[in-house]
Scaffold this motif. Structure first.
Motif, PDB file in Angstrom:
ATOM      1  N   ARG A   6     -36.537   2.154  -6.529  1.00  0.00           N
ATOM      2  CA  ARG A   6     -37.394   3.254  -6.089  1.00  0.00           C
ATOM      3  C   ARG A   6     -36.566   4.318  -5.383  1.00  0.00           C
ATOM      4  O   ARG A   6     -35.447   4.055  -4.921  1.00  0.00           O
TER       5      ARG A   6
ATOM      6  N   THR B  38     -36.687   8.165  -2.885  1.00  0.00           N
ATOM      7  CA  THR B  38     -37.338   9.188  -2.065  1.00  0.00           C
ATOM      8  C   THR B  38     -36.309  10.275  -1.785  1.00  0.00           C
ATOM      9  O   THR B  38     -35.098  10.083  -1.981  1.00  0.00           O
TER      10      THR B  38
ATOM     11  N   GLY C 264     -42.878  13.281   0.815  1.00  0.00           N
ATOM     12  CA  GLY C 264     -44.256  13.029   0.415  1.00  0.00           C
ATOM     13  C   GLY C 264     -44.415  12.395  -0.949  1.00  0.00           C
ATOM     14  O   GLY C 264     -45.539  12.272  -1.448  1.00  0.00           O
ATOM     15  N   VAL C 265     -43.306  11.978  -1.558  1.00  0.00           N
ATOM     16  CA  VAL C 265     -43.365  11.315  -2.855  1.00  0.00           C
ATOM     17  C   VAL C 265     -42.393  10.143  -2.874  1.00  0.00           C
ATOM     18  O   VAL C 265     -41.368  10.146  -2.191  1.00  0.00           O
ATOM     19  N   GLU C 266     -42.722   9.135  -3.656  1.00  0.00           N
ATOM     20  CA  GLU C 266     -41.846   7.990  -3.899  1.00  0.00           C
ATOM     21  C   GLU C 266     -42.218   7.423  -5.251  1.00  0.00           C
ATOM     22  O   GLU C 266     -43.391   7.319  -5.595  1.00  0.00           O
TER      23      GLU C 266
ATOM     24  N   ASP D 296     -49.896   8.017  -8.469  1.00  0.00           N
ATOM     25  CA  ASP D 296     -49.455   7.039  -7.478  1.00  0.00           C
ATOM     26  C   ASP D 296     -48.082   7.344  -6.891  1.00  0.00           C
ATOM     27  O   ASP D 296     -47.617   6.609  -6.017  1.00  0.00           O
TER      28      ASP D 296
ATOM     29  N   PHE E 211     -47.528  10.055  -5.154  1.00  0.00           N
ATOM     30  CA  PHE E 211     -47.760  10.946  -4.019  1.00  0.00           C
ATOM     31  C   PHE E 211     -48.279  10.166  -2.807  1.00  0.00           C
ATOM     32  O   PHE E 211     -49.092   9.244  -2.945  1.00  0.00           O
ATOM     33  N   ASP E 212     -47.820  10.573  -1.622  1.00  0.00           N
ATOM     34  CA  ASP E 212     -48.310   9.962  -0.385  1.00  0.00           C
ATOM     35  C   ASP E 212     -49.731  10.392  -0.059  1.00  0.00           C
ATOM     36  O   ASP E 212     -50.423   9.720   0.723  1.00  0.00           O
ATOM     37  N   ILE E 213     -50.183  11.523  -0.598  1.00  0.00           N
ATOM     38  CA  ILE E 213     -51.528  12.024  -0.359  1.00  0.00           C
ATOM     39  C   ILE E 213     -52.296  12.047  -1.675  1.00  0.00           C
ATOM     40  O   ILE E 213     -51.707  11.934  -2.761  1.00  0.00           O
ATOM     41  N   ASP E 214     -53.608  12.191  -1.568  1.00  0.00           N
ATOM     42  CA  ASP E 214     -54.458  12.285  -2.753  1.00  0.00           C
ATOM     43  C   ASP E 214     -54.484  13.738  -3.206  1.00  0.00           C
ATOM     44  O   ASP E 214     -55.018  14.615  -2.515  1.00  0.00           O
TER      45      ASP E 214
ATOM     46  N   ILE F 101     -49.021  18.196   3.353  1.00  0.00           N
ATOM     47  CA  ILE F 101     -47.839  17.410   3.697  1.00  0.00           C
ATOM     48  C   ILE F 101     -46.904  18.264   4.538  1.00  0.00           C
ATOM     49  O   ILE F 101     -47.014  19.496   4.567  1.00  0.00           O
TER      50      ILE F 101
END
Length: 418
Positions: free
Chosen positions: A144, A146, A152-154, A390, A392-395, A406
């Motif tokens: 994975r 970042t 704000g993404v992984e 999936d 993104f850390d936010i919707d 973010i």
């Protein structure tokens, strides 16, 4: 572990390695290593700029990246018994960053990078909207990644070689150079250029002897584009488990590989759009005698993608049509339609706090899906780009509530040079 037939020392530049690779296509570049059909072996690969790009918060290196030196290819590998007209079978058994080196100054030692290339130095898919150089560094943790430059993404990497191919015949090389020269001649002063002609300066030619060096350097095709031999196809789906069938144009096939990516979005749209890295690839090779005629594969590789790609179940998709930003109608221009789809995705992501440059870098690096969805309904082609939710850390889905935001962090470094 398979025998490493092309080892590279991380402490030495590409030109000082025990076995010298190459960065031009030419039938007279002799094989560096010979293998047999059925062999399994490991190959080390250097990142395409051979360590020029640094793990820092500056994009000056992207702006000044020496295009005349790429790609740093491992090979050629002679496959004993392969003849023109055969198909070379290449299985990717494994591929990854530099083994046992999880920190260091070389891309692949625990990190990689994505760059938006400046218009004057190659440009990008959206070069008119993003003419300046930017960079994002990505940190690896297992499979994975970042980035401090695109927070704000992984996501899980789709690790793959961006460039694999067989050597051209003399006739095929002549065809490449002639047709690309004719294209350049239609607009010789264009920025970025329409194609890259042979360039002796910076040519690395493996075991070519001194007597032939100037000729081969003056004829050798640049490795930047994909061609009939495979080449720089940048197909993100050529992951572990993939089987590729390459046309053979010279005795021994003279196969080469390089330009490894930790991840990439379809199109590699920032030009240096994958997460670039050095690393290794484990290969199995075989030969189908007379395969080019038998299967009517006279040019360009065919492949069976591996089944190890990350699984994403939900997507947010954007579409574009073949209408320019100025409102000019174009006829079934799929290239333009994909540009517009990408721009729509970038505009959308900017509403959540990412800069447009951060969004652009993300689309180049993350495993987005790009598709030509409609190419017959005159006058508009329709292209689509799919973002996996999936990562993104936010919707980021549209909804009736407040738009989440973010923290863009330090942002993506921009080069000061034009």
């Amino acid at each position: 572990m398979p025998q490493n037939v092309f080892p590279l020392d991380s402490a030495k530049p590409f030109t000082e390695q025990k076995i010298l690779g190459h960065n031009r296509w030419h039938p007279d570049i002799p094989p560096a290593v010979s293998v047999n059909p059925g062999d399994v072996f490991r190959v080390d690969c250097r990142e395409w700029f051979d360590g020029y790009i640094k793990n820092d918060d500056s994009a000056e290196d992207i702006a000044t990246a020496p295009m005349h030196t790429v790609h740093t290819l491992s090979g050629p590998f002679r496959i004993e018994g392969a003849k023109p007209g055969d198909l070379l079978v290449v299985d990717i058994l494994d591929v990854g960053p530099i083994p046992q080196e999880d920190s260091g100054p070389l891309s692949g030692q625990g990190w990689g990078y994505t760059g938006i290339f400046a218009k004057r130095n190659g440009g990008s898919f959206l070069t008119d909207q993003f003419p300046d150089a930017y960079k994002a560094v990505w940190d690896f943790r297992g499979d994975r990644t970042t980035s401090r430059h695109v927070p704000g993404v992984e996501f899980t990497g789709m690790i793959h070689p961006g460039l694999m191919g067989t050597a051209p015949s003399p006739e095929l090389l002549k065809t490449w150079n002639s047709r690309e020269a004719a294209l350049i001649a239609t607009d010789p002063d264009r920025v970025p250029p329409l194609a890259l002609p042979p360039e002796p300066h910076g040519a690395i030619l493996g075991g070519v002897g001194e007597a032939d060096r100037d000729r081969v350097a003056g004829e050798g095709a640049r490795t930047a584009p994909p061609r009939e031999n495979g080449g720089n196809q940048d197909i993100k789906n050529l992951t572990k488990g993939t089987r590729i069938f390459y046309p053979v144009f010279v005795d021994g096939a003279n196969f080469s590989v390089g330009d490894l990516h930790f991840s990439q979005g379809d199109g590699e749209i920032t030009f240096c759009g994958g997460i670039e890295m050095g690393g290794f690839v484990d290969l199995h090779v075989d030969v189908i005698k007379g395969g080019m005629e038998k299967y009517n594969v006279a040019e360009n590789a065919i492949f069976m993608p591996g089944n190890t790609a990350p699984q994403h179940s939900q997507w947010l998709s954007f579409s574009g049509t073949s209408v320019t930003l100025d409102g000019e109608q174009r006829y079934l221009d799929s290239h333009l339609a994909y540009q517009r789809a990408c721009l729509h995705a970038i505009d959308y992501l900017s509403t959540f706090g990412w800069s447009k440059e951060q969004a652009y870098l993300l689309l180049g690096a993350a495993p987005i899906e790009g598709r030509f969805s409609g190419v017959v309904d005159i006058p508009n082609a329709c292209a689509t780009v799919y973002l996996p939710l999936d990562i993104f850390d936010i919707d980021i889905r549209p909804g009736s509530g407040e738009v989440p935001r973010i923290d863009p962090g330090i942002g993506a470094p921009r080069a000061s040079v034009g």
